[in-house]
Design a protein around this motif. Structure first.
Motif, PDB file in Angstrom:
ATOM      1  N   SER A  42       1.215   2.133  -3.649  1.00 11.54           N
ATOM      2  CA  SER A  42       2.631   2.488  -3.477  1.00 11.54           C
ATOM      3  C   SER A  42       3.530   1.261  -3.531  1.00 11.54           C
ATOM      4  O   SER A  42       4.548   1.254  -4.235  1.00 11.54           O
ATOM      5  CB  SER A  42       2.829   3.213  -2.141  1.00 11.54           C
ATOM      6  N   TRP A  94      -3.891   3.182  -0.428  1.00  9.92           N
ATOM      7  CA  TRP A  94      -2.702   3.981  -0.759  1.00  9.92           C
ATOM      8  C   TRP A  94      -1.434   3.157  -0.616  1.00  9.92           C
ATOM      9  O   TRP A  94      -0.506   3.284  -1.424  1.00  9.92           O
ATOM     10  CB  TRP A  94      -2.632   5.224   0.118  1.00  9.92           C
ATOM     11  N   GLN A 117      -2.613  -4.978  -8.226  1.00 12.75           N
ATOM     12  CA  GLN A 117      -2.095  -4.415  -6.985  1.00 12.75           C
ATOM     13  C   GLN A 117      -1.883  -5.496  -5.937  1.00 12.75           C
ATOM     14  O   GLN A 117      -2.520  -6.548  -5.966  1.00 12.75           O
ATOM     15  CB  GLN A 117      -3.075  -3.373  -6.429  1.00 12.75           C
ATOM     16  N   LEU A 174       6.229   0.412  -6.527  1.00  9.30           N
ATOM     17  CA  LEU A 174       7.632   0.276  -6.133  1.00  9.30           C
ATOM     18  C   LEU A 174       8.168  -1.113  -6.491  1.00  9.30           C
ATOM     19  O   LEU A 174       9.299  -1.249  -6.986  1.00  9.30           O
ATOM     20  CB  LEU A 174       7.775   0.530  -4.635  1.00  9.30           C
ATOM     21  N   TRP A 200       2.580   2.773 -12.943  1.00  9.12           N
ATOM     22  CA  TRP A 200       1.275   3.358 -12.582  1.00  9.12           C
ATOM     23  C   TRP A 200       0.188   2.895 -13.551  1.00  9.12           C
ATOM     24  O   TRP A 200      -0.955   2.664 -13.136  1.00  9.12           O
ATOM     25  CB  TRP A 200       1.359   4.889 -12.604  1.00  9.12           C
TER      26      TRP A 200
END
Length: 386
Positions: free
Chosen positions: A144, A140, A125, A148, A116
């Motif tokens: 995620s 979102w 990202q 992951l 995170w």
């Protein structure tokens, strides 16, 4: 390229010196855990190599802030500091686990926290996915998927850390291939802070692995432990995301060179980051399936990893490590050749890469066979020819 050579040599030299210091301190104060049932080594060995690897990485990160050649990497300093903060968290938790064997839930929670930091604070990202001409990922889903992906790669790298020199060598090969890919991408298409950051991270990791490997080679003086393996996994996943997940759709879909092969243009940038860690990911997936099928935690340790199976087949420690090296080199280099073939406009496009994969794959299968079976086959072939 001169700047990257300096980065590799400097990081490697610093990591080597720090590894020697950490090893001496660990031996002097007996900072090594007891041998576990699943361990391959027979002599108590320090597992604090990750400390030297981390500070070797940190040292050149700080040095690079004063080098003009890396100014583009520091255009977004929050990204770099987030990487270092996440790495520090993983090293602290990893060292604690190496010394006191933490509960797996604590380690997993720390991994998600570190991921995170990289994603939420550093902004590293996955923004695009290669479906069709690549699609933009919602915020979102981006966060995620990115978290992951980082956690999975960290655990994958950590899971194969079971033989002397295995992780350091596999990551050395994988990062060398990804360095070549990122450098070519930065040179030919997208000379952006993202691609230059990926090149920077990979070359620093090359130095870290090269500097530590002499202490980790069989018979190992010191292991990298969870701290080192999680550090490598974190950085490798981040470097892949920072370049691949940020490639704009029009860069690959509309590029004249990639236009000759939409399949290659759209998918290789996502395939290559996966195949360079294919063996760790495969071992991780098999371990999760194996353990959950028995009603156990996917993170509960056992002695059925791929490297354990290689030893059970009759391979020596070094031979098993070389087999892993060979598979990593063949699979990752074949995809890199496909990329080079496409961008260079070779008549066969990705055929040279496929040919290399086929020939290299057959060779790897032969050396992976149990030594007794290989010897029997050679004797049979010799008898038949005579």
């Amino acid at each position: 390229m001169r700047d990257y050579l300096i980065a590799f040599l400097t990081t490697g030299a610093i990591t080597f010196v720090l590894s020697w210091i950490v090893w001496k301190v660990a031996i002097r104060y007996r900072l090594h855990p007891e041998i576990r049932e699943r361990d391959v080594h027979k002599t108590p060995t320090p597992r604090l190599g990750g400390i030297a690897m981390f500070f070797g990485l940190v040292a050149f990160f700080l040095i690079s802030t004063q080098l003009p050649g890396f100014a583009i990497v520091w255009e977004q300093p929050i990204r770099m500091w987030a990487l270092l903060a996440a790495a520090a968290l993983m090293v602290v938790v990893g060292v604690a686990d190496d010394l006191w064997d933490l509960d797996w839930m604590i380690k997993l929670g720390a991994q998600f926290a570190a991921a995170w930091i990289v994603v939420g604070i550093g902004g590293i990202q996955i923004l695009f996915l290669p479906f069709g001409s690549q699609v933009v990922v919602s915020s979102w889903l981006s966060i995620s998927l990115s978290i992951l992906a980082i956690v999975i790669v960290m655990n994958a790298v950590n899971f194969i850390d079971g033989l002397d020199g295995l992780v350091a060598g596999v990551c050395l090969i994988a990062n060398a291939v990804f360095f070549a890919y990122s450098a070519l991408l930065a040179r030919d298409f997208d000379n952006s802070p993202e691609t230059n950051t990926a090149v920077f991270i990979t070359v620093v990791l090359l130095g870290v692995c090269a500097g530590f490997l002499p202490f980790n080679w069989n018979p190992a003086k010191m292991f990298m432990g969870d701290a080192g393996a999680l550090l490598l996994g974190l950085m490798m996943a981040s470097s892949a995301i920072v370049v691949t997940g940020n490639l704009p759709p029009q860069l690959l879909a509309d590029n004249d060179q990639f236009g000759r092969s939409q399949l290659i243009g759209a998918y290789i940038p996502m395939i290559l980051p996966i195949v360079v860690v294919l063996l760790p990911l495969l071992d991780f997936g098999l371990a999760v399936i194996r353990r959950t099928a028995k009603g156990r935690s996917p993170f509960s340790p056992d002695r059925q990893h791929m490297h354990h199976r290689m030893l059970d087949m009759g391979h020596t420690d070094r031979n098993a490590v070389f087999v892993f090296y060979a598979w990593t080199a063949v699979v990752s280099l074949s995809v890199l050749l496909m990329y080079i073939g496409t961008t260079a406009g070779w008549p066969g496009l990705y055929l040279p890469g496929l040919a290399y994969l086929l020939i290299g794959g057959v060779a790897c299968v032969l050396v992976t066979l149990p030594p007794s079976r290989r010897a029997a086959r050679v004797a049979s072939d010799t008898k038949a020819s005579s």
